[in-house]
Design a protein around this motif. Sequence first.
Motif, PDB file in Angstrom:
ATOM      1  N   ILE A   1       0.865  -1.186   0.000  1.00 39.97           N
ATOM      2  CA  ILE A   1       0.000   0.000   0.000  1.00 39.97           C
ATOM      3  C   ILE A   1       0.905   1.241   0.000  1.00 39.97           C
ATOM      4  O   ILE A   1       1.781   1.361   0.865  1.00 39.97           O
ATOM      5  N   PRO A   2       0.704   2.174  -0.935  1.00 38.41           N
ATOM      6  CA  PRO A   2       1.540   3.388  -0.968  1.00 38.41           C
ATOM      7  C   PRO A   2       1.402   4.215   0.322  1.00 38.41           C
ATOM      8  O   PRO A   2       0.347   4.218   0.971  1.00 38.41           O
ATOM      9  N   ALA A   3       2.460   4.907   0.667  1.00 40.51           N
ATOM     10  CA  ALA A   3       2.471   5.726   1.887  1.00 40.51           C
ATOM     11  C   ALA A   3       1.352   6.762   1.893  1.00 40.51           C
ATOM     12  O   ALA A   3       0.743   7.015   2.941  1.00 40.51           O
ATOM     13  N   ALA A   4       1.053   7.359   0.738  1.00 42.96           N
ATOM     14  CA  ALA A   4      -0.012   8.374   0.679  1.00 42.96           C
ATOM     15  C   ALA A   4      -1.378   7.755   0.989  1.00 42.96           C
ATOM     16  O   ALA A   4      -2.223   8.388   1.619  1.00 42.96           O
ATOM     17  N   VAL A   5      -1.598   6.518   0.560  1.00 44.76           N
ATOM     18  CA  VAL A   5      -2.850   5.814   0.866  1.00 44.76           C
ATOM     19  C   VAL A   5      -2.925   5.549   2.363  1.00 44.76           C
ATOM     20  O   VAL A   5      -3.958   5.775   3.006  1.00 44.76           O
ATOM     21  N   THR A   6      -1.820   5.082   2.926  1.00 39.64           N
ATOM     22  CA  THR A   6      -1.776   4.818   4.369  1.00 39.64           C
ATOM     23  C   THR A   6      -2.047   6.089   5.159  1.00 39.64           C
ATOM     24  O   THR A   6      -2.785   6.061   6.152  1.00 39.64           O
ATOM     25  N   ALA A   7      -1.494   7.215   4.724  1.00 42.57           N
ATOM     26  CA  ALA A   7      -1.713   8.492   5.426  1.00 42.57           C
ATOM     27  C   ALA A   7      -3.190   8.874   5.417  1.00 42.57           C
ATOM     28  O   ALA A   7      -3.735   9.277   6.452  1.00 42.57           O
ATOM     29  N   LEU A   8      -3.836   8.742   4.262  1.00 42.38           N
ATOM     30  CA  LEU A   8      -5.271   9.058   4.202  1.00 42.38           C
ATOM     31  C   LEU A   8      -6.061   8.064   5.045  1.00 42.38           C
ATOM     32  O   LEU A   8      -6.976   8.452   5.781  1.00 42.38           O
ATOM     33  N   GLY A   9      -5.705   6.803   4.963  1.00 45.30           N
ATOM     34  CA  GLY A   9      -6.395   5.787   5.763  1.00 45.30           C
ATOM     35  C   GLY A   9      -6.292   6.065   7.251  1.00 45.30           C
ATOM     36  O   GLY A   9      -7.278   5.955   7.989  1.00 45.30           O
ATOM     37  N   GLU A  10      -5.111   6.436   7.719  1.00 49.73           N
ATOM     38  CA  GLU A  10      -4.921   6.751   9.140  1.00 49.73           C
ATOM     39  C   GLU A  10      -5.713   7.993   9.543  1.00 49.73           C
ATOM     40  O   GLU A  10      -6.268   8.055  10.642  1.00 49.73           O
ATOM     41  N   ALA A  11      -5.771   8.986   8.660  1.00 48.88           N
ATOM     42  CA  ALA A  11      -6.552  10.199   8.953  1.00 48.88           C
ATOM     43  C   ALA A  11      -8.032   9.854   9.078  1.00 48.88           C
ATOM     44  O   ALA A  11      -8.726  10.358   9.968  1.00 48.88           O
ATOM     45  N   ILE A  12      -8.532   8.997   8.195  1.00 47.21           N
ATOM     46  CA  ILE A  12      -9.936   8.566   8.267  1.00 47.21           C
ATOM     47  C   ILE A  12     -10.163   7.787   9.553  1.00 47.21           C
ATOM     48  O   ILE A  12     -11.136   8.011  10.277  1.00 47.21           O
ATOM     49  N   ARG A  13      -9.284   6.865   9.841  1.00 53.54           N
ATOM     50  CA  ARG A  13      -9.425   6.012  11.026  1.00 53.54           C
ATOM     51  C   ARG A  13      -9.456   6.844  12.302  1.00 53.54           C
ATOM     52  O   ARG A  13     -10.212   6.546  13.229  1.00 53.54           O
ATOM     53  N   SER A  14      -8.657   7.899  12.376  1.00 60.87           N
ATOM     54  CA  SER A  14      -8.592   8.696  13.604  1.00 60.87           C
ATOM     55  C   SER A  14      -9.717   9.724  13.721  1.00 60.87           C
ATOM     56  O   SER A  14      -9.931  10.275  14.795  1.00 60.87           O
ATOM     57  N   ALA A  15     -10.444   9.952  12.634  1.00 61.60           N
ATOM     58  CA  ALA A  15     -11.561  10.915  12.669  1.00 61.60           C
ATOM     59  C   ALA A  15     -12.820  10.251  13.228  1.00 61.60           C
ATOM     60  O   ALA A  15     -12.986   9.031  13.147  1.00 61.60           O
ATOM     61  N   ASP A  16     -13.705  11.076  13.770  1.00 60.77           N
ATOM     62  CA  ASP A  16     -14.997  10.577  14.249  1.00 60.77           C
ATOM     63  C   ASP A  16     -15.978  10.412  13.098  1.00 60.77           C
ATOM     64  O   ASP A  16     -16.921   9.631  13.191  1.00 60.77           O
ATOM     65  N   GLY A  17     -15.778  11.168  12.042  1.00 63.79           N
ATOM     66  CA  GLY A  17     -16.649  11.104  10.873  1.00 63.79           C
ATOM     67  C   GLY A  17     -15.934  11.680   9.666  1.00 63.79           C
ATOM     68  O   GLY A  17     -14.887  12.319   9.795  1.00 63.79           O
ATOM     69  N   VAL A  18     -16.510  11.442   8.491  1.00 72.54           N
ATOM     70  CA  VAL A  18     -15.926  11.908   7.238  1.00 72.54           C
ATOM     71  C   VAL A  18     -16.988  12.654   6.444  1.00 72.54           C
ATOM     72  O   VAL A  18     -18.127  12.183   6.315  1.00 72.54           O
TER      73      VAL A  18
END
Length: 183
Positions: A56-73
């Motif tokens: 998984i590219p680092a940029a995908v992981t960064a977005l995934g982690e940001a989504i995971r840590s948010a309460d909502g999107v």
Amino acid sequence: MAQVLAICGSLRKGSFNRQLMNASISLAPEGMTIKEAPSFASFPLYNFDDQQATGIPAAVTALGEAIRSADGVLICSPEYNWSIPSGLKNAIDWLSRMKEVPFIGKPVCIQSAAPGLLGGSRMQYHLRMSLQSIDAQLFGKPEVIVNLAAAKFADGALKDQAALDLIKQQLASFGEFIKRVRK
């Protein structure tokens, strides 16, 4: 305090949907903060062979982690050819391949702005289908669909009072939805 991550489905700097997202960020109700997500602009086209070869590219992981840590999107996206813009769909495809899919159980709210009469409603329908397939918790109503967008934005900002009022209403209701989903 609900922390909401905002994803713009358009890569254009001056797009109506970026302006819509910026309006939403500034209209966050008390008890909610909205911040812009990391960009998906650099994501390669999803290809399982590439994923197996390099992960998984680092940029995908960064977005995934940001989504995971948010309460909502919050996703603000245009409609391209009656559907989801390819960059946004590609991002969802990559995120769906992560070991722990960040959208699972995540409250998601959708907005759209488009020059046509339907205001991106077909994109919203298709986006809901894609997000449902990866078990996101989709917020229903009120919907924000800014049609005839060219007449409602000026000087880089949303100027239509009815649309602004609807965004406030949607975000307040989305905040309550996040609380219900969290329980």
